[in-house]
Scaffold this motif. Structure first.
Motif, PDB file in Angstrom:
ATOM      1  N   UNK A   1      36.040  30.422  16.130  1.00  0.00           N
ATOM      2  CA  UNK A   1      36.829  31.661  16.732  1.00  0.00           C
ATOM      3  C   UNK A   1      35.892  32.367  17.643  1.00  0.00           C
ATOM      4  N   UNK A   2      36.440  32.718  18.809  1.00  0.00           N
ATOM      5  CA  UNK A   2      35.920  33.637  19.877  1.00  0.00           C
ATOM      6  C   UNK A   2      36.426  34.974  19.709  1.00  0.00           C
ATOM      7  N   UNK A   3      35.213  35.815  19.878  1.00  0.00           N
ATOM      8  CA  UNK A   3      35.627  37.406  19.757  1.00  0.00           C
ATOM      9  C   UNK A   3      35.448  37.821  21.396  1.00  0.00           C
ATOM     10  N   UNK A   4      36.276  38.932  21.470  1.00  0.00           N
ATOM     11  CA  UNK A   4      36.550  39.541  22.653  1.00  0.00           C
ATOM     12  C   UNK A   4      35.582  40.487  22.994  1.00  0.00           C
ATOM     13  N   UNK A   5      34.727  40.887  22.002  1.00  0.00           N
ATOM     14  CA  UNK A   5      33.831  41.933  22.329  1.00  0.00           C
ATOM     15  C   UNK A   5      32.464  41.534  21.710  1.00  0.00           C
ATOM     16  N   UNK A   6      31.316  42.359  22.142  1.00  0.00           N
ATOM     17  CA  UNK A   6      29.951  42.137  21.645  1.00  0.00           C
ATOM     18  C   UNK A   6      29.900  43.073  20.368  1.00  0.00           C
ATOM     19  N   UNK A   7      29.481  42.376  19.215  1.00  0.00           N
ATOM     20  CA  UNK A   7      29.137  43.250  17.980  1.00  0.00           C
ATOM     21  C   UNK A   7      27.777  43.314  17.687  1.00  0.00           C
ATOM     22  N   UNK A   8      27.275  44.405  17.538  1.00  0.00           N
ATOM     23  CA  UNK A   8      25.822  44.399  17.349  1.00  0.00           C
ATOM     24  C   UNK A   8      25.706  45.069  15.781  1.00  0.00           C
ATOM     25  N   UNK A   9      25.295  44.540  14.893  1.00  0.00           N
ATOM     26  CA  UNK A   9      25.008  45.560  13.663  1.00  0.00           C
ATOM     27  C   UNK A   9      23.638  45.620  13.266  1.00  0.00           C
ATOM     28  N   UNK A  10      22.831  46.568  13.694  1.00  0.00           N
ATOM     29  CA  UNK A  10      21.614  46.935  13.339  1.00  0.00           C
ATOM     30  C   UNK A  10      21.252  47.312  12.128  1.00  0.00           C
ATOM     31  N   UNK A  11      22.092  47.723  11.228  1.00  0.00           N
ATOM     32  CA  UNK A  11      21.983  47.864   9.802  1.00  0.00           C
ATOM     33  C   UNK A  11      22.189  46.849   8.833  1.00  0.00           C
ATOM     34  N   UNK A  12      22.564  45.776   9.311  1.00  0.00           N
ATOM     35  CA  UNK A  12      23.088  44.386   8.554  1.00  0.00           C
ATOM     36  C   UNK A  12      21.879  43.897   7.806  1.00  0.00           C
ATOM     37  N   UNK A  13      20.536  43.940   8.171  1.00  0.00           N
ATOM     38  CA  UNK A  13      19.543  43.370   7.277  1.00  0.00           C
ATOM     39  C   UNK A  13      19.343  44.303   6.021  1.00  0.00           C
ATOM     40  N   UNK A  14      19.743  45.720   6.131  1.00  0.00           N
ATOM     41  CA  UNK A  14      19.475  46.693   5.092  1.00  0.00           C
ATOM     42  C   UNK A  14      20.454  46.381   3.973  1.00  0.00           C
ATOM     43  N   UNK A  15      21.647  45.652   4.076  1.00  0.00           N
ATOM     44  CA  UNK A  15      22.585  45.456   3.125  1.00  0.00           C
ATOM     45  C   UNK A  15      22.836  44.192   2.891  1.00  0.00           C
ATOM     46  N   UNK A  16      21.839  43.541   2.033  1.00  0.00           N
ATOM     47  CA  UNK A  16      22.141  42.205   1.824  1.00  0.00           C
ATOM     48  C   UNK A  16      22.741  41.752   0.550  1.00  0.00           C
ATOM     49  N   UNK A  17      22.913  42.743  -0.467  1.00  0.00           N
ATOM     50  CA  UNK A  17      23.484  42.334  -1.608  1.00  0.00           C
ATOM     51  C   UNK A  17      25.210  42.808  -1.465  1.00  0.00           C
ATOM     52  N   UNK A  18      26.095  42.376  -2.264  1.00  0.00           N
ATOM     53  CA  UNK A  18      27.309  42.669  -2.183  1.00  0.00           C
ATOM     54  C   UNK A  18      27.582  44.236  -2.680  1.00  0.00           C
ATOM     55  N   UNK A  19      26.747  44.727  -3.583  1.00  0.00           N
ATOM     56  CA  UNK A  19      26.952  46.052  -4.137  1.00  0.00           C
ATOM     57  C   UNK A  19      26.441  47.005  -2.907  1.00  0.00           C
ATOM     58  N   UNK A  20      25.481  46.645  -2.105  1.00  0.00           N
ATOM     59  CA  UNK A  20      24.966  47.484  -1.228  1.00  0.00           C
ATOM     60  C   UNK A  20      25.864  47.493   0.138  1.00  0.00           C
ATOM     61  N   UNK A  21      26.573  46.426   0.348  1.00  0.00           N
ATOM     62  CA  UNK A  21      27.766  46.352   1.226  1.00  0.00           C
ATOM     63  C   UNK A  21      28.891  47.360   0.716  1.00  0.00           C
ATOM     64  N   UNK A  22      29.123  47.139  -0.264  1.00  0.00           N
ATOM     65  CA  UNK A  22      30.268  48.076  -0.717  1.00  0.00           C
ATOM     66  C   UNK A  22      29.855  49.567  -0.753  1.00  0.00           C
ATOM     67  N   UNK A  23      28.923  49.899  -1.007  1.00  0.00           N
ATOM     68  CA  UNK A  23      28.167  51.134  -0.978  1.00  0.00           C
ATOM     69  C   UNK A  23      28.190  51.731   0.362  1.00  0.00           C
ATOM     70  N   UNK A  24      27.840  50.937   1.438  1.00  0.00           N
ATOM     71  CA  UNK A  24      27.885  51.424   2.704  1.00  0.00           C
ATOM     72  C   UNK A  24      29.313  51.549   3.065  1.00  0.00           C
ATOM     73  N   UNK A  25      30.301  50.610   2.787  1.00  0.00           N
ATOM     74  CA  UNK A  25      31.684  50.920   3.246  1.00  0.00           C
ATOM     75  C   UNK A  25      32.168  52.133   2.743  1.00  0.00           C
ATOM     76  N   UNK A  26      31.984  52.336   1.291  1.00  0.00           N
ATOM     77  CA  UNK A  26      32.497  53.552   0.671  1.00  0.00           C
ATOM     78  C   UNK A  26      32.082  55.010   1.229  1.00  0.00           C
ATOM     79  N   UNK A  27      30.749  54.780   1.962  1.00  0.00           N
ATOM     80  CA  UNK A  27      30.164  55.899   2.204  1.00  0.00           C
ATOM     81  C   UNK A  27      30.647  56.307   3.900  1.00  0.00           C
ATOM     82  N   UNK A  28      30.949  55.142   4.467  1.00  0.00           N
ATOM     83  CA  UNK A  28      31.758  55.213   5.890  1.00  0.00           C
ATOM     84  C   UNK A  28      32.965  55.877   5.686  1.00  0.00           C
ATOM     85  N   UNK A  29      33.929  55.212   4.796  1.00  0.00           N
ATOM     86  CA  UNK A  29      35.086  55.638   4.601  1.00  0.00           C
ATOM     87  C   UNK A  29      35.096  57.228   3.965  1.00  0.00           C
ATOM     88  N   UNK A  30      34.085  57.812   3.362  1.00  0.00           N
ATOM     89  CA  UNK A  30      34.082  59.037   2.852  1.00  0.00           C
ATOM     90  C   UNK A  30      33.723  60.020   3.870  1.00  0.00           C
TER      91      UNK A  30
END
Length: 89
Positions: A1-30
């Motif tokens: 699948x090709x993407x139409x835009x460039x995506x750079x996630x500098x914080x991705x290495x900080x959120x390796x576990x599933x729990x930390x990814x959910x926490x990041x997502x929750x904080x962003x929504x809040x």
């Protein structure tokens, strides 16, 4: 699948576990929901000001505060949805 835009996630290495990814997502929504509360409130204030002035749309003569109140209510509902989604993520 090709993407139409460039995506750079500098914080991705900080959120390796599933729990930390959910926490990041929750904080962003809040954060997004919290930041939307102020503009939603300001839209309500502007709706009341428009109502007190008695402003009407140019061609249909519809009171403008109906549109402003709709904007305020929609923004409040969106903020509440984001906050609830952040809590229950």
């Amino acid at each position: 699948m090709t993407r139409d835009h460039v995506e750079i996630d500098l914080a991705e290495p900080l959120f390796k576990s599933e729990l930390s990814k959910q926490l990041k997502t929750g904080i962003i929504f809040l954060a997004c929901g919290g930041m939307l509360v102020l503009p939603a409130g300001k839209a309500g204030e502007l709706a009341e000001r428009t109502r007190s002035y008695g402003d009407l749309t140019e061609y249909l003569n519809i009171p403008q505060f109906y549109i402003a109140w709709f904007t305020s209510i929609a923004a409040h509902l969106t903020a509440a949805t984001l906050i609830l989604r952040g809590i229950f993520t």
